[in-house]
Design a protein around this motif. Structure first.
Motif, short mmCIF file in Angstrom:
data_model
loop_
_atom_site.label_atom_id
_atom_site.label_comp_id
_atom_site.label_asym_id
_atom_site.label_seq_id
_atom_site.Cartn_x
_atom_site.Cartn_y
_atom_site.Cartn_z
N TYR A 10 -13.26 -4.61 3.80
CA TYR A 10 -11.91 -5.34 4.38
C TYR A 10 -11.02 -5.80 3.47
O TYR A 10 -11.32 -6.29 2.51
CB TYR A 10 -12.28 -6.39 5.60
CG TYR A 10 -13.14 -6.19 6.46
CD1 TYR A 10 -12.49 -5.81 7.64
CD2 TYR A 10 -14.45 -5.89 6.38
CE1 TYR A 10 -13.22 -5.31 8.79
CE2 TYR A 10 -15.30 -5.10 7.53
CZ TYR A 10 -14.72 -5.40 8.71
OH TYR A 10 -15.53 -4.79 9.77
N ASP A 11 -9.54 -5.74 3.55
CA ASP A 11 -8.68 -6.26 2.68
C ASP A 11 -8.30 -7.63 3.16
O ASP A 11 -7.65 -8.49 2.31
CB ASP A 11 -7.66 -5.38 2.74
CG ASP A 11 -7.79 -4.05 2.33
OD1 ASP A 11 -8.64 -3.76 1.30
OD2 ASP A 11 -7.71 -2.80 3.03
N SER A 45 -10.91 -9.40 -1.95
CA SER A 45 -10.45 -9.34 -0.56
C SER A 45 -9.59 -10.68 -0.48
O SER A 45 -10.01 -11.71 -0.67
CB SER A 45 -11.66 -9.31 0.38
OG SER A 45 -12.15 -8.20 0.29
N ALA A 170 -3.30 -8.28 -0.02
CA ALA A 170 -4.21 -7.38 0.96
C ALA A 170 -4.12 -5.83 0.44
O ALA A 170 -4.82 -5.24 0.39
CB ALA A 170 -4.20 -7.77 2.35
N HIS A 173 -5.05 -5.05 -2.96
CA HIS A 173 -6.37 -4.98 -3.12
C HIS A 173 -6.75 -3.61 -2.86
O HIS A 173 -7.80 -3.11 -3.61
CB HIS A 173 -7.43 -6.05 -1.96
CG HIS A 173 -8.51 -6.02 -1.88
ND1 HIS A 173 -9.32 -5.42 -0.72
CD2 HIS A 173 -9.53 -6.33 -2.81
CE1 HIS A 173 -10.69 -5.34 -1.17
NE2 HIS A 173 -10.77 -6.15 -2.27
N ARG A 174 -6.13 -2.68 -1.90
CA ARG A 174 -6.56 -1.46 -1.64
C ARG A 174 -5.82 -0.33 -2.39
O ARG A 174 -6.29 0.36 -2.84
CB ARG A 174 -6.08 -1.30 -0.12
CG ARG A 174 -6.55 0.22 0.49
CD ARG A 174 -7.03 0.16 1.78
NE ARG A 174 -8.08 -0.54 2.07
CZ ARG A 174 -9.40 -0.34 2.36
NH1 ARG A 174 -9.68 1.17 2.63
NH2 ARG A 174 -10.14 -1.08 2.69
N TYR A 175 -4.45 -0.76 -2.68
CA TYR A 175 -3.62 0.31 -3.37
C TYR A 175 -3.23 0.18 -4.62
O TYR A 175 -2.46 0.83 -5.41
CB TYR A 175 -2.43 0.58 -2.63
CG TYR A 175 -2.67 0.98 -1.11
CD1 TYR A 175 -3.31 2.22 -0.78
CD2 TYR A 175 -2.51 0.33 0.04
CE1 TYR A 175 -3.57 2.65 0.55
CE2 TYR A 175 -2.94 0.66 1.53
CZ TYR A 175 -3.47 1.67 1.57
OH TYR A 175 -3.74 2.15 2.81
#
Ligand SMILES: NC(=O)CC[C@H](N)C(=O)O
Length: 216
Positions: A10-11, A45, A170, A173-175
């Motif tokens: 999860y972000d 996260s 957030a 954190h993913r991209y």
């Protein structure tokens, strides 16, 4: 109950407030989730935890006259209930690399007094309100991208700059590095300014009512 998702996937994780009875149940259940929550916090996260959710991310919360409820230990802090409730409009001064110095506004409603240990940084400096414990002039906690605060009332729509910061972190954190395109925040900013004005008007005249007695 007694299960855990893999929180590292999860972000953005939101943990809300609650009354003490619900906290007792959540405290037992969250022990099953603690290792994954800690791993997610280490991996960057983003967490927003408010009031009871914030308290449960510390080492423990002890209600006034009640048993100690174990927390997650994500924030180096503990909370002990006092005989009065802190209820008032609050304003904090917060500084982040992305935003510079900003004012976070909200409403606090808690009997818990939170004390930070050396590994937690506060979220902000109290401009008006009680903050973590009514004594040390700071509010909330931060660890990496995890944030804890007593400001509900509600914190996200009244503080668009903070909401954007959480969304940005957030996404990152993913991209990896991102830049949010600006939106029209004029309504939210008007709510922010009205809340800040209220907090300043209430400053020094804060009321604290008696804590609700502990019962199962
Ligand atoms: N509003 C809340 O989540 C507060 C609950 C909390 N246990 C307290 O300090 O009173």
């Amino acid at each position: 109950m007694k299960q855990t998702p893999d929180f590292t996937k999860y972000d953005l994780i939101l943990i809300h407030g609650a009354a003490d009875r619900e906290m007792e149940i959540a405290s037992r259940d969250i022990q099953h989730k603690a290792p994954s929550l800690l791993e997610a916090a280490e991996s960057g996260s983003v967490f927003l935890s408010v009031c009871a959710g914030y308290q449960l991310l510390g080492h423990y919360y002890k209600p006034f006259d009640g048993p100690e409820l174990k927390g997650v230990g994500l924030f180096d802090m503990y909370t002990e209930g006092g005989s009065t409730r802190f209820m008032t409009h609050m304003a904090l001064e917060c500084t982040f690399e992305e935003t510079g110095t900003k004012v976070l506004v909200g409403y606090e409603n808690h009997s818990g007094r939170t004390y930070l240990g050396p590994k937690s940084q506060p979220l902000g400096k109290v401009l008006a309100g009680w903050g973590n414990n009514g004594k040390d002039g700071v509010e909330g906690a931060m660890y990496k991208n995890a944030f804890g605060t007593y400001t509900h009332g509600p914190v996200l729509p009244k503080n668009p700059w903070f909401t954007d910061l959480l969304i940005q972190r957030a996404l990152e954190h993913r991209y990896g590095k991102v830049k949010l395109l600006p939106l029209d925040d004029s309504t939210e900013n008007a709510a922010h300014d009205a809340a800040q004005k209220l907090a300043m008007e209430f400053k020094g005249t804060m009321s604290a009512i008696e804590a609700t007695p502990w019962k199962r």
